[in-house]
Design an enzyme around this catalytic site. Structure first.
Site: not given
Ligand code: G6P
Length: 614
Positions: A487, A609, A27, A2, A510, A76, A494, A102-103, A491
């Site tokens: 990765e 994020k 956030r 949040c 497999h 969030w 998500e 937040n938390g 992408k």
């Molecule tokens: C969230 C974000 C990702 C990120 C991950 C780790 O899931 O959506 O984009 O890779 O957290 O975050 P960090 O800030 O530790 O790289």
């Protein structure tokens, strides 16, 4: 997770809060709300709504938004559905007290039961609401000022929090506290700004205090005092913000994600600036210097991270093992912290995190530190919790990353890992001068080569249009390109909500091979020199099942050109550096598919994020 923002001073608080919330929306964006103290209103004015900050902004038109003291929240959801009632702020039933948080309050159930017994009525399903009733109860029974009531309340709370509290009875007071969730305080002239990160603050002041765990900040009558929750006065350190405002705007791009993909030539240059010296074949990493002479004592490297940063860690494993010949294990921080890992003397633990605030990564580091490991951080956000707790570290200097899907942070993390691997290799005598020179030269050329890849944007858009309705997608790579396949798949899933999986190309037979038919797009990263023939035969296996191949190849490739349905060429580079180029078309492909499917790429559903809760 949040985002929280608060203001106390001489300006109108509301515009500062709304703008701040927009910056913090990465956030969380399930719901948003604000509370304001207006001298002419007998209670706190609170407005909150399910939806985005833009919805809140619309909602408060024609409402009383006066006040020089206020706070805002973008949520969030963790406890309770994202609706109007569960949105923050949460108020006492008389609207005299208001809290944002937040938390997670882990013992909220116990506290709630007790407060209900005492006659408090809960209206939301959130854990946060216990805080407001608890503080109200303490004030009522113990007749103390807000600041003291907050400190007493926090002794009863188990969990993680960054909170801000306002009381209509003390209209020139703002209280904030933190434990485990970030909180930055901007110090202006007779005004203070509070926020989850510095982005809402930077345009007003560059002087900031990073509140520490178990600290409570109180602003009263224009003065700030910071105490521990044990009531000991602290002497806060004021640091200077380095981010610039332009970096926080979209700069003409339709989305932050696209801007961030296109800014990679610059972010990679920023990441390498002053750190690579081709003239005398050196890598200069200030934050690594103190470990350089004890590298022989390192028996093993453990990399802990989450999400995209974990993928960067996997690339790091290839780089460090290949160049420096030190064994590396890459762990999901969330698994590492709970499986009683064996940490030995001589273990060097590297945490990779864009935000520097990911709760699982922080906890994994705390565990490793507690068991005597040396801990090292690779982070993007300057002054975040991870860089502040590590024994040393290197910033990625990619600039603020706002789009929820990480792009430029990934390439910068891989670049830092390459520099760390080279430094380790050189100090341990595992690399020849010629090889070192070759890789350093290759690194310096990377930003220009990324520009070349970005020129393929139209071609990638064309391919995106063909496959935008696919229900599934497979990404294949071998060796150092396997993490890039992971990765690329992350992408796509998500931001476009297409189911996608990354697989080591040879492992496909497999299992995933069973999924392949004429409608299945398969993205193959086929730039590897070492495994090239093997990848070609993996592509043949896919073609035999009529799958559609989108191949990322090195310029001038001919063998794969004959097999693939689509070819995206990237410039030739050293194999160790190839992820820095091969990931870029995958970022663009995911971006265009998501836009074509009408998805909100900067704020994908259910994601955030920075995940500051477990
Ligand atoms: C969230 C974000 C990702 C990120 C991950 C780790 O899931 O959506 O984009 O890779 O957290 O975050 P960090 O800030 O530790 O790289």
């Amino acid at each position: 997770m949040c985002g929280i923002v608060a203001y106390i001073g001489h300006r109108d608080a509301c515009p500062i809060l709304i703008k701040g919330l927009q910056r913090l929306e990465y956030r969380g964006y399930d719901s948003a709300g604000i509370s304001l103290i207006d001298e002419n209103s007998s209670t706190i004015n609170t407005y909150k709504i399910a939806g985005k900050v833009a919805d809140l902004s619309e909602y408060i038109q024609n409402k009383n938004i006066n006040g020089h003291v206020g706070m805002g929240h973008t949520r969030w959801a963790t406890h309770g559905a994202p609706n109007n009632t569960n949105a923050h702020p949460h108020n006492s039933d008389d609207n005299m007290l208001s809290v944002i948080h937040n938390g997670i309050i882990e013992n909220h159930d116990v506290l709630k039961k007790e407060l209900i017994k005492r006659g408090y009525k809960f209206v939301s399903d959130t854990d946060t609401e216990v805080l407001v009733h608890l503080i109200q109860d303490i004030q009522k029974n113990q007749n103390v000022l807000l600041e003291e009531a907050v400190r007493i309340a926090l002794h009863e709370v188990v969990g993680a929090y960054a909170i801000v509290i306002l009381s209509r009875n003390e209209p020139d007071v703002l209280i904030a506290a933190r434990k485990g969730s970030p909180l930055v305080i901007g110090v202006g002239e007779n005004e203070y700004f509070f926020a989850s990160d510095a982005t809402p603050i930077v345009e007003y002041t560059r002087n900031v205090i990073y509140l520490q765990d178990n600290e409570v900040a109180s602003v009263r009558g224009g003065n700030i005092v910071i105490k521990t929750i044990e009531n000991e006065i602290q002497n806060p350190y004021i640091s200077q913000l380095e981010i610039n405002l332009e970096a926080l705007e979209k700069g003409g791009f339709e989305h932050f994600m696209l801007k961030e993909i296109f800014s990679q030539p610059e972010s990679l240059m920023d990441c390498m600036r002053g750190r690579i010296r081709v003239v005398d074949n050196q890598v200069q990493l200030g934050g690594f210097t103190k470990f350089e002479n004890s590298l022989d004592k390192i028996n093993r490297i453990i990399i802990v991270a989450c999400g995209t940063s974990w993928h960067a860690g996997l690339v790091g494993e290839y780089l460090i093992e290949e160049l420096a010949r030190i064994p590396v294990e890459v762990e999901y921080a969330s698994e590492f912290r709970y499986r009683n890992p064996i940490i030995l003397a001589g273990d060097f633990v590297i945490a990779i995190s864009q935000s520097g605030e990911t709760a699982d990564t922080l906890a994994a580091l705390e565990l490793a530190k507690g068991q005597g490991a040396t801990i090292f951080g690779i982070c993007n956000v300057v002054g975040a919790s991870i860089p502040r707790m590590t024994d040393g570290g290197v910033y990625t200097h990619a600039g603020p990353e706002i789009g929820v899907a990480s792009t430029k942070a990934f390439t910068a993390q891989v670049t830092v890992l390459t520099m760390v691997a080279l430094k380790m290799a050189q100090k341990r005598g595992k690399i020849t001068k010629a090889r070192m020179a070759e890789i350093l030269k290759g690194m310096v050329e990377i930003p220009e080569k990324v520009k070349e890849v970005l020129k393929k944007d139209d071609q990638i858009k064309y391919i995106a249009d063909i496959y935008k309705d696919a229900p599934n997608c497979l990404y294949l790579g071998r060796g150092i390109q396997f993490p890039v396949a992971l990765e690329g798949a992350l992408k796509l899933k998500e931001i476009s909500y297409i189911h996608a999986e990354g697989y080591p190309a040879a492992e496909m037979k497999h299992g995933p091979i069973a999924l392949i038919d004429e409608s299945m797009p398969i993205v193959v990263i086929a730039t590897n020199k070492q495994n090239y023939e093997k990848v070609v035969s993996n592509i043949q296996e896919v073609k035999a099942r009529k799958g559609k191949i989108i191949a990322i190849v090195t310029e001038g490739d001919t063998a794969i050109a004959e097999l693939a349905d689509h070819l995206i060429e990237i410039p030739e580079t050293d194999e160790m550096l190839s992820p820095l180029l091969s990931v870029v078309p995958l970022q663009l492909l995911a971006y265009h598919i998501a836009v074509m499917r009408g998805c909100n790429v900067d704020q994908p559903r259910n994601l955030a994020k920075s995940v500051t809760v477990e």
